[in-house]
Design a protein around this motif. Structure first.
Motif, PDB file in Angstrom:
ATOM      1  N   VAL A 104      72.886  26.398  18.380  1.00  0.00           N
ATOM      2  CA  VAL A 104      72.297  25.154  17.885  1.00  0.00           C
ATOM      3  C   VAL A 104      72.779  24.903  16.468  1.00  0.00           C
ATOM      4  O   VAL A 104      72.760  25.807  15.626  1.00  0.00           O
ATOM      5  N   ASN A 105      73.213  23.673  16.224  1.00  0.00           N
ATOM      6  CA  ASN A 105      73.684  23.313  14.899  1.00  0.00           C
ATOM      7  C   ASN A 105      72.559  23.447  13.879  1.00  0.00           C
ATOM      8  O   ASN A 105      71.388  23.257  14.190  1.00  0.00           O
ATOM      9  N   GLN A 110      70.307  20.509  13.540  1.00  0.00           N
ATOM     10  CA  GLN A 110      69.583  20.080  14.731  1.00  0.00           C
ATOM     11  C   GLN A 110      68.392  20.980  15.043  1.00  0.00           C
ATOM     12  O   GLN A 110      67.800  20.871  16.112  1.00  0.00           O
ATOM     13  N   ARG A 111      68.022  21.840  14.120  1.00  0.00           N
ATOM     14  CA  ARG A 111      66.911  22.740  14.371  1.00  0.00           C
ATOM     15  C   ARG A 111      65.597  22.069  13.982  1.00  0.00           C
ATOM     16  O   ARG A 111      65.573  21.040  13.300  1.00  0.00           O
ATOM     17  N   LYS A 112      64.505  22.693  14.378  1.00  0.00           N
ATOM     18  CA  LYS A 112      63.204  22.030  14.318  1.00  0.00           C
ATOM     19  C   LYS A 112      62.731  21.782  12.896  1.00  0.00           C
ATOM     20  O   LYS A 112      62.163  20.725  12.586  1.00  0.00           O
ATOM     21  N   ASN A 162      63.425  28.600  11.720  1.00  0.00           N
ATOM     22  CA  ASN A 162      64.520  27.987  12.483  1.00  0.00           C
ATOM     23  C   ASN A 162      65.243  28.991  13.361  1.00  0.00           C
ATOM     24  O   ASN A 162      66.014  28.599  14.249  1.00  0.00           O
TER      25      ASN A 162
END
Length: 749
Positions: free
Chosen positions: A44-45, A48-50, A278
């Motif tokens: 995951v970039n 683009q993490r939470k 993350n």
């Protein structure tokens, strides 16, 4: 014991954290510092993490009362400073206007008091243009303009108004502060006299074009004087208000500066927590975070308590879950430290971090590092100064946290100072002077006694500047000094020759013992990992090779010290020549006699044994590894798919290791001679500083001159001998540990 001498036993665990408690739980885990999170979102970039938004603007969950964001404090401080700056800017602008108006009024009063003003201004107009019998009434405009624009401004007025105006200007001596940019600007005040509305409009347009500031000025002299007095009073009041405003702003900024370090720590902690979050996965219900961590098995209870505290602080009713997992992955290396051992662990980590569960050299470094430093830095006086400085850091550690680099090594400096005191006593060296506490073991009196073989007379003393004591005469040498070097060597002309021989041999002895100790530590790694092949074909050939050559050299050093006394010392052979002849198998050198009977046989045997260890490490181990691979290949139950044995790679790796070890034994032994070199350099610098600085003050009878000389002596001692020489000895001790000891302890297992 396992916690100190070997890295901690680690396990992989899985964490289940409730979303509302995740922040507090990770925060508590970070405070204890016993877990390492694995990244469960490697594909995951980062953007683009939470918790990307929280990293850009970190705000903790509302339930977290311990880690309240400083954003509210920042906003309050920002609003207060904005209000102060706005008010101060308005006050400065008003102050600037009043100051400019004050100078305009002064210029106008001076101009009106000039009797030639009316004549000069009236002379510029044609008498036919003036109505007969009517008085001459002149209009005027007063203002302020930049000093650099005055020449251009004057020419423009003359050309546009065709010489029908009169300009009076004066420079403002003190520069004025621009309220917007806070720059210092130089300005001039001016008054323009004219007649008629048409000229008035032209003059005002020119002033606007040149960005001149115009001020209204009363018509009557009485009003102008009253206005000037009022302006002066307002300026005084404004100056007082400005001073109070500046003092208030300084108090606000100083109060903020006291807590800015705490704010930085809080912000960094918050960002670290969200960065860690993350790394976690989120379940499908979006209510639970799943994490995988490496943690010490012995600290599982502490981790459970930390999770419980985080859950309680968040107000969550659902507890966090910690489950151990089974894995075949190699865990990370974790060495538990405290405030005393952390500095020495950092020295070890500066070279590299060992493999999982390898021997940790840090506990041994606690002794060996300051000792090797002290061998190079040995001076009783300098050691006392260093110990006192380190004790101050240790005793005041709660107030000196800001000196992070020096403060973190306070215990290292303390031990270096204590060991330097010990080696200073051994060298009998205190600020380049010897201490005669127990009395010298040498006596001059027997040299004048012919009954015991003495041959000195008063004529001998008068005719010779340098005399040599003969220890073979009974009573000249009574015995060694109780501790350290005899103080008589401090005044001997051959002091340097004696100390060079002593310290050079001592360096070789300490170096060989240090390297043999490192090789011995590697044995415990082989025993723990149950690799007998590394013991029989690795450790044993290595220690036999080193002991046969350099261990034998150490034995020769001690043997020569014991076997030869004052009567037989003239016939003592050179150890360096004997060691070279040992490798050349040259035993027919008439200039260098044998140390003991049977020396040729023993030395030849030791060289053959050392040479036999080389093919044992180089070839035999590689062949045994290949045979073991072929044997396991035929046994199906021991075979592991995908595991291959590359004979060439193993042979090259073993050849590199063997060559590196054999050459390293020689180069590292020579490298330990820096103990002798730096000890000699430190002693000589100390002696030069004493003779060229302190000796001048002690030879004078002036207390003032002695005080000045002592001040310079103290400054130079601290700057050169303590700081510069101490740093040099520290770096050399670090080099000896990293490349001469640690490299032997850690092997690719």
């Amino acid at each position: 014991m396992g916690e100190l001498f070997r890295s901690e036993e680690m396990t992989l665990a899985q964490l289940f954290l409730q979303s509302e408690a995740a922040y507090c739980c990770v925060s508590e885990l970070g405070e204890i510092g016993m877990v390492q999170f694995r990244d469960l979102n490697p594909d995951v970039n980062v953007f683009q993490r939470k918790f990307v938004n929280e990293l850009s603007d970190p705000l903790p969950p509302p339930a977290d009362l311990l880690y309240i964001s400083p954003q509210a404090t920042f906003e309050k401080l920002e609003n207060e400073l904005k209000e102060i700056n706005t008010n101060q800017e308005a006050l400065k602008k008003n102050f600037l206007e009043l100051t400019e108006l004050k100078h305009i009024l002064r210029l106008y009063l001076c101009a009106m008091e000039d009797p030639s003003l009316l004549e000069e201004s009236a002379a510029q107009y044609d008498p036919n243009d003036v109505i007969r019998g009517a008085p001459l009434r002149l209009g005027f405009v007063a203002g302020v303009i930049g000093r650099e624009r005055i020449p251009t401004f004057e020419r423009m007025l003359w050309r546009v108004c065709r010489g029908n105006v009169f300009l009076r200007q004066a420079e403002i001596e003190d520069p004025l502060e621009d309220p917007t940019t806070s720059d210092q600007v130089h300005k001039s005040v001016f008054i323009i006299f004219f007649q008629g509305d048409q000229l008035k409009n032209r003059v005002k347009k020119i002033c606007e074009g040149f960005r001149a500031t115009l001020y209204p000025c009363p018509e009557t002299p009485q009003e102008r004087k009253e206005m000037l007095a009022g302006v002066n009073a307002r300026i005084e009041d404004l100056q007082m208000v400005l001073n109070q405003t500046e003092d208030h702003r300084q108090r606000v900024l100083q109060a903020a500066a006291k807590t800015v370090r705490v704010w930085f720590i809080k912000v960094r902690k918050m960002k670290a927590i969200y960065h860690t979050l993350n790394l976690c996965n989120i379940d499908v219900t979006q209510k639970c975070l799943i994490a995988e961590v490496w943690c010490p098995i012995s600290d599982m209870d502490s981790i459970q308590f930390a999770l419980r505290r985080g859950t309680e602080k968040s107000g969550s009713t659902v507890p966090s879950i910690l489950n151990r997992m089974q894995t075949k992955q190699t865990p990370p290396t974790y060495n538990k430290t405290n405030k005393f051992t952390s500095g020495f662990q950092n020295i070890v980590d500066a070279y590299g971090i060992g493999s999982y569960r390898e021997i940790n050299p840090a506990p041994y470094t606690i002794i060996t590092f300051p000792f090797l430093f002290a061998v190079m830095f040995g001076d009783l006086g300098h050691g006392v100064l260093m110990t006192c400085a380190a004790l101050y850091l240790v005793l005041r550690e709660s107030r000196l946290m800001m000196f992070s680099m020096v403060f973190a090594g306070r215990y290292i400096i303390l031990l270096m100072g204590i060991f330097s005191i010990y080696t200073g006593i051994i060298y009998n060296d205190c600020f380049s002077k010897s201490l005669n506490v127990f009395g010298s073991g040498w006596s001059v009196r027997p040299m004048f006694d012919s009954r015991v073989g003495g041959n000195w007379t008063s004529e001998t003393l008068d005719g010779n500047r340098v005399l040599q004591l003969d220890p073979a005469i009974d009573g000249v040498f009574k015995g060694p000094y109780p501790i350290g070097i005899d103080p008589i060597w401090n005044i001997a002309t051959n002091k340097l020759t004696f100390l060079n021989s002593f310290k050079m041999k001592m360096s070789v002895v300490l170096g060989v013992i240090h390297m043999l100790f490192g090789v011995t530590l590697s044995l415990f790694n082989h025993l723990y990992f149950q690799k007998p092949l590394n013991i029989y074909l690795g450790f044993i050939p290595e220690i036999v090779f080193m002991a046969s050559l350099f261990g034998y050299l150490v034995i020769l050093v001690f043997y020569k010290w014991v076997a030869y006394d004052a009567q037989t010392s003239r016939d003592a052979p050179s150890l360096l020549i004997a060691f070279i002849n040992m490798f050349l198998f040259n035993y027919n050198d008439p200039s260098n006699r044998a140390l003991y009977s049977g020396q040729m046989v023993i030395q030849s045997l030791l060289v053959v044994i050392a040479l036999a260890c080389v093919p044992c490490m180089l070839i035999v181990k590689t062949l045994v590894l290949r045979r073991q691979y072929l044997w396991r290949k035929h046994l199906v139950r021991y075979s592991r798919p995908g595991v291959t044995f590359n004979f060439a790679d193993v042979a090259v790796h073993q050849a590199i290791h063997t060559i590196e070890y054999c050459l390293g034994c020689i180069s590292n032994t020579a490298s330990y001679l820096r103990l002798w070199a730096l000890s000699l350099a430190h002693a000589q610098l100390s002696e030069v500083l004493w003779s060229m600085v302190m000796h001048i003050g002690l030879s004078s009878r002036s207390f003032i001159l002695l005080s000045i000389v002592f001040f310079f002596f103290s400054v130079l001692t601290v700057a050169i001998l303590l700081i510069m020489e101490g740093l040099s000895a520290f770096l050399h001790a670090l080099r000896l540990h990293c490349f001469s000891s640690f490299v032997i302890v850690w092997k690719m297992l």
